[in-house]
Design a protein around this motif. Structure first.
Motif, PDB file in Angstrom:
ATOM      1  N   PRO A 285       0.724  -1.248  -0.080  1.00 51.82           N
ATOM      2  CA  PRO A 285      -0.013   0.042  -0.077  1.00 51.82           C
ATOM      3  C   PRO A 285       0.636   1.257  -0.063  1.00 51.82           C
ATOM      4  O   PRO A 285       1.786   1.273   0.844  1.00 51.82           O
ATOM      5  CB  PRO A 285      -0.659  -0.116   1.261  1.00 51.82           C
ATOM      6  N   GLU A 286       0.559   2.178  -0.832  1.00 48.68           N
ATOM      7  CA  GLU A 286       1.179   3.533  -0.874  1.00 48.68           C
ATOM      8  C   GLU A 286       0.262   4.671  -0.687  1.00 48.68           C
ATOM      9  O   GLU A 286      -0.885   4.556  -1.403  1.00 48.68           O
ATOM     10  CB  GLU A 286       2.063   3.644  -2.140  1.00 48.68           C
ATOM     11  N   THR A 287       0.394   5.525   0.225  1.00 44.23           N
ATOM     12  CA  THR A 287      -0.307   7.046   0.191  1.00 44.23           C
ATOM     13  C   THR A 287       0.070   7.760  -0.950  1.00 44.23           C
ATOM     14  O   THR A 287       1.204   8.068  -0.979  1.00 44.23           O
ATOM     15  CB  THR A 287      -0.182   7.351   1.780  1.00 44.23           C
ATOM     16  N   ARG A 288      -0.919   8.204  -1.422  1.00 47.81           N
ATOM     17  CA  ARG A 288      -0.676   9.356  -2.666  1.00 47.81           C
ATOM     18  C   ARG A 288      -1.513  10.687  -2.490  1.00 47.81           C
ATOM     19  O   ARG A 288      -2.663  10.611  -1.601  1.00 47.81           O
ATOM     20  CB  ARG A 288      -0.996   8.728  -4.165  1.00 47.81           C
ATOM     21  N   HIS A 289      -1.302  11.599  -2.985  1.00 46.33           N
ATOM     22  CA  HIS A 289      -2.024  12.941  -2.983  1.00 46.33           C
ATOM     23  C   HIS A 289      -2.363  13.169  -4.524  1.00 46.33           C
ATOM     24  O   HIS A 289      -1.762  12.692  -5.525  1.00 46.33           O
ATOM     25  CB  HIS A 289      -0.921  14.056  -2.381  1.00 46.33           C
ATOM     26  N   TRP A 290      -3.200  13.902  -4.575  1.00 45.16           N
ATOM     27  CA  TRP A 290      -3.992  14.195  -5.789  1.00 45.16           C
ATOM     28  C   TRP A 290      -2.871  14.534  -7.090  1.00 45.16           C
ATOM     29  O   TRP A 290      -3.006  14.238  -8.076  1.00 45.16           O
ATOM     30  CB  TRP A 290      -5.028  15.298  -5.642  1.00 45.16           C
ATOM     31  N   TYR A 291      -1.926  15.336  -6.409  1.00 48.95           N
ATOM     32  CA  TYR A 291      -0.902  15.720  -7.573  1.00 48.95           C
ATOM     33  C   TYR A 291       0.116  14.775  -8.012  1.00 48.95           C
ATOM     34  O   TYR A 291       1.066  14.828  -8.880  1.00 48.95           O
ATOM     35  CB  TYR A 291      -0.242  17.232  -7.277  1.00 48.95           C
ATOM     36  N   ASN A 292       0.411  13.546  -7.206  1.00 47.88           N
ATOM     37  CA  ASN A 292       1.308  12.420  -7.370  1.00 47.88           C
ATOM     38  C   ASN A 292       0.794  11.754  -8.639  1.00 47.88           C
ATOM     39  O   ASN A 292       1.483  10.925  -9.063  1.00 47.88           O
ATOM     40  CB  ASN A 292       1.124  11.350  -6.237  1.00 47.88           C
ATOM     41  N   ILE A 293      -0.176  11.990  -9.376  1.00 49.66           N
ATOM     42  CA  ILE A 293      -0.715  11.268 -10.321  1.00 49.66           C
ATOM     43  C   ILE A 293       0.249  11.682 -11.502  1.00 49.66           C
ATOM     44  O   ILE A 293       0.496  10.832 -12.527  1.00 49.66           O
ATOM     45  CB  ILE A 293      -2.153  11.261 -10.799  1.00 49.66           C
ATOM     46  N   VAL A 294       0.839  12.810 -11.557  1.00 52.78           N
ATOM     47  CA  VAL A 294       1.877  13.356 -12.617  1.00 52.78           C
ATOM     48  C   VAL A 294       2.983  13.049 -12.086  1.00 52.78           C
ATOM     49  O   VAL A 294       3.322  13.230 -11.020  1.00 52.78           O
ATOM     50  CB  VAL A 294       1.640  14.783 -12.817  1.00 52.78           C
ATOM     51  N   SER A 295       4.027  12.638 -12.980  1.00 55.43           N
ATOM     52  CA  SER A 295       5.514  12.403 -12.592  1.00 55.43           C
ATOM     53  C   SER A 295       6.036  13.576 -12.825  1.00 55.43           C
ATOM     54  O   SER A 295       6.629  13.810 -13.886  1.00 55.43           O
ATOM     55  CB  SER A 295       5.798  11.294 -13.810  1.00 55.43           C
ATOM     56  N   TRP A 296       6.233  14.408 -11.765  1.00 62.86           N
ATOM     57  CA  TRP A 296       6.921  15.626 -11.654  1.00 62.86           C
ATOM     58  C   TRP A 296       8.323  15.743 -11.769  1.00 62.86           C
ATOM     59  O   TRP A 296       8.690  16.331 -12.487  1.00 62.86           O
ATOM     60  CB  TRP A 296       6.465  16.450 -10.190  1.00 62.86           C
ATOM     61  N   TYR A 297       9.057  14.827 -10.819  1.00 62.11           N
ATOM     62  CA  TYR A 297      10.337  14.461 -11.075  1.00 62.11           C
ATOM     63  C   TYR A 297      10.794  13.177 -10.596  1.00 62.11           C
ATOM     64  O   TYR A 297      10.428  12.610  -9.693  1.00 62.11           O
ATOM     65  CB  TYR A 297      10.900  15.597 -10.077  1.00 62.11           C
ATOM     66  N   LYS A 298      11.826  12.689 -11.298  1.00 66.53           N
ATOM     67  CA  LYS A 298      12.375  11.342 -10.886  1.00 66.53           C
ATOM     68  C   LYS A 298      13.909  11.342 -11.158  1.00 66.53           C
ATOM     69  O   LYS A 298      14.362  11.869 -12.461  1.00 66.53           O
ATOM     70  CB  LYS A 298      11.812  10.202 -11.688  1.00 66.53           C
ATOM     71  N   ALA A 299      14.619  11.200 -10.065  1.00 71.27           N
ATOM     72  CA  ALA A 299      15.889  11.082 -10.358  1.00 71.27           C
ATOM     73  C   ALA A 299      16.539  10.130 -11.258  1.00 71.27           C
ATOM     74  O   ALA A 299      15.997   9.062 -11.492  1.00 71.27           O
ATOM     75  CB  ALA A 299      16.767  10.892  -9.166  1.00 71.27           C
ATOM     76  N   GLY A 300      17.482  10.576 -12.181  1.00 72.18           N
ATOM     77  CA  GLY A 300      18.281   9.589 -13.089  1.00 72.18           C
ATOM     78  C   GLY A 300      18.722   8.353 -12.282  1.00 72.18           C
ATOM     79  O   GLY A 300      19.262   8.464 -11.308  1.00 72.18           O
ATOM     80  N   LYS A 301      18.894   7.071 -13.267  1.00 79.25           N
ATOM     81  CA  LYS A 301      19.391   5.938 -13.061  1.00 79.25           C
ATOM     82  C   LYS A 301      20.776   6.098 -13.040  1.00 79.25           C
ATOM     83  O   LYS A 301      21.425   6.713 -14.150  1.00 79.25           O
ATOM     84  CB  LYS A 301      18.668   4.865 -13.706  1.00 79.25           C
ATOM     85  N   ASP A 302      21.636   5.702 -11.821  1.00 79.36           N
ATOM     86  CA  ASP A 302      23.045   5.803 -11.983  1.00 79.36           C
ATOM     87  C   ASP A 302      23.621   7.102 -12.427  1.00 79.36           C
ATOM     88  O   ASP A 302      24.601   7.097 -13.043  1.00 79.36           O
ATOM     89  CB  ASP A 302      23.608   4.566 -13.050  1.00 79.36           C
TER      90      ASP A 302
END
Length: 450
Positions: free
Chosen positions: A135-152
């Protein structure tokens, strides 16, 4: 639901077609302004290289766009609303002759519709979803991928990075075109230093491009199983870097002989080089912008598979779409008809032309000569190739506009018509939020029927 999927695919390809004639001016404005080609010849030239990009570029940008919103939390109505809003905004700006970004229109529409869906489903309250049975708790704005750190330590992704490149792409284009212009201006003088610099640049370019090549043993799907050489040469990643080397070496060769040419001969050579630079930019335009529509179609098919609870293996080949997931080590898969249809649509759209925006891009920002056309288009092409390499969807419109501004700055600051430029900046800033709000409205309207 299947009918809705087909409607989305058709509308996405219509958007791609509109993108073609909306952004046709990006590649052809300078060659038309300098009378290197007639308007019809220019759109034919640009359309051909838009389609040729099908064999040059991978799917990095498409994957980034497909992951703008969390596919597990949206439905087909969200994607339909985003595409409809993007088409509406594109047509409005085309009609007004405003060179806004089709890329940001599409991404803004997708994100805006997704947020509207999250609010409609959960309000502004937190909600819980299951991710891999956790289970993960989300907020309404989490539906958009705003920022994700680059792999390696790689390039980060997300809507925030796309927004950052609204500023960075034109700045990068302006900087590169300014430096190319200064380099060629110095090369026109009878001095040894510019020639030494040019030779050093040629050596450095060859070394850099060679270091970026993918060897045969690391190519996942060689195009020629029986030939190592041709498989390496025609690997899409390698083709892109070969083009970068070809562009730089072509301009370098001209720079070495520039000082020995009189004005008429130099102008004649520059006009021929404009064919190369506009072709290079059209390749980047096709590769960058078509991939965004591929991403939307891929996301639509993935959402259809999820919401219809279909088994991927039991679906026909043309629906065999898998969105990439770096965290799980899943590589994306896309049937060939999607990129082929998208590249065809944008090429046909470019062939239709976009004369209202040609006037703005070709003359209203700054007066463009063959010299400046080569510098601007080359800078724009190099910017698009490098951003595509990092899987960042940027605006071809912003990129070429920044490149034209950079060329104008080499003459004097007042050579750039800043009143026009400021108007363009407002269009750039407003595109994502306006598209997002429009998509949210369209989503709520469509929700009454679906």
């Amino acid at each position: 639901m299947f009918t809705l999927l087909i409607v989305i695919i058709v509308l996405a390809l219509i958007f791609d077609y509109i993108n073609g004639f909306h952004d046709a001016a990006n590649a052809i404005a300078t060659v038309v302004a300098t009378k290197v080609l007639t308007p019809f010849q220019a759109v034919l030239w640009a359309a051909f290289f838009n389609f040729l990009a099908y064999w040059v570029f991978g799917l990095g940008v498409a994957n980034t766009v497909a992951k703008t919103a969390n596919a597990s939390e949206i439905n087909l109505t969200v994607i339909l609303a985003g595409v409809v809003a993007a088409i509406i905004w594109n047509l409005i700006t085309w009609w007004q002759g405003i060179p806004s970004s089709s890329s940001h229109t599409l991404i803004g529409g997708f994100a805006g519709a997704a947020i509207a869906h999250a609010i409609a489903m959960h309000g502004f309250s937190d909600y819980t979803i299951m991710v891999d049975n956790v289970p993960e708790t989300r907020h309404w704005y989490n539906i958009v991928s705003w920022y994700k750190a680059g792999k390696d330590g790689g390039m980060p992704s997300g809507v925030v990075i796309i927004i950052v490149f609204i500023v960075l792409a034109p700045l990068l284009g302006a900087l590169i075109s300014y430096l190319i212009s200064i380099w060629l201006l110095n090369a026109s003088k009878k001095s040894i230093l510019p020639k030494l610099f040019t030779i050093a640049l040629m050596i450095a370019s060859v070394w850099f491009v060679y270091s970026q090549m993918i060897p045969f043993d690391k190519i996942e799907k060689p195009r020629f199983e029986s030939s190592v050489f041709w498989s390496v040469v025609f690997e899409s990643h390698n083709i892109k870097w070969f083009l970068v080397a070809f562009i730089i070496l072509s301009i370098s060769t001209f720079a070495l002989v520039f000082s020995s040419l009189n004005m008429n001969k130099a102008d004649a050579v520059l006009k021929k080089m404009q064919l190369l630079s506009s072709a290079a930019f059209s390749l980047g335009h096709g590769g960058n912008d078509s991939q965004k529509v591929m991403g939307i179609i891929a996301a639509a098919v993935a959402v259809y598979i999820k919401t219809s609870h279909s088994d991927l293996m039991n679906l026909p080949d043309w629906l065999q779409v898998v969105l990439p997931d770096d965290d799980k080590g899943i590589k994306g898969a896309m049937p060939e008809w999607i990129p082929l249809a998208c590249y065809s649509a944008i090429a046909i759209g470019t062939l239709s032309g976009g004369w209202k925006i040609v006037k703005t891009m070709g003359s209203k920002i700054t007066k463009v000569t063959s010299f400046e056309g080569v510098a601007a288009e080359t800078a724009g092409a190099l910017t698009l190739y490098f951003t595509e390499h990092f899987k960042v969807p940027v605006s071809t419109t912003h990129t070429i506009t920044g490149s034209i501004i950079g060329v104008g700055l080499t003459k004097r600051v007042s050579a750039v018509r800043w009143g026009v430029t400021v108007s363009l900046l407002w269009a750039w800033v407003l595109t994502i939020p306006v598209s997002g709000l429009l998509a949210a409205f369209v989503y709520y309207v469509l929700s009454l029927f679906f």
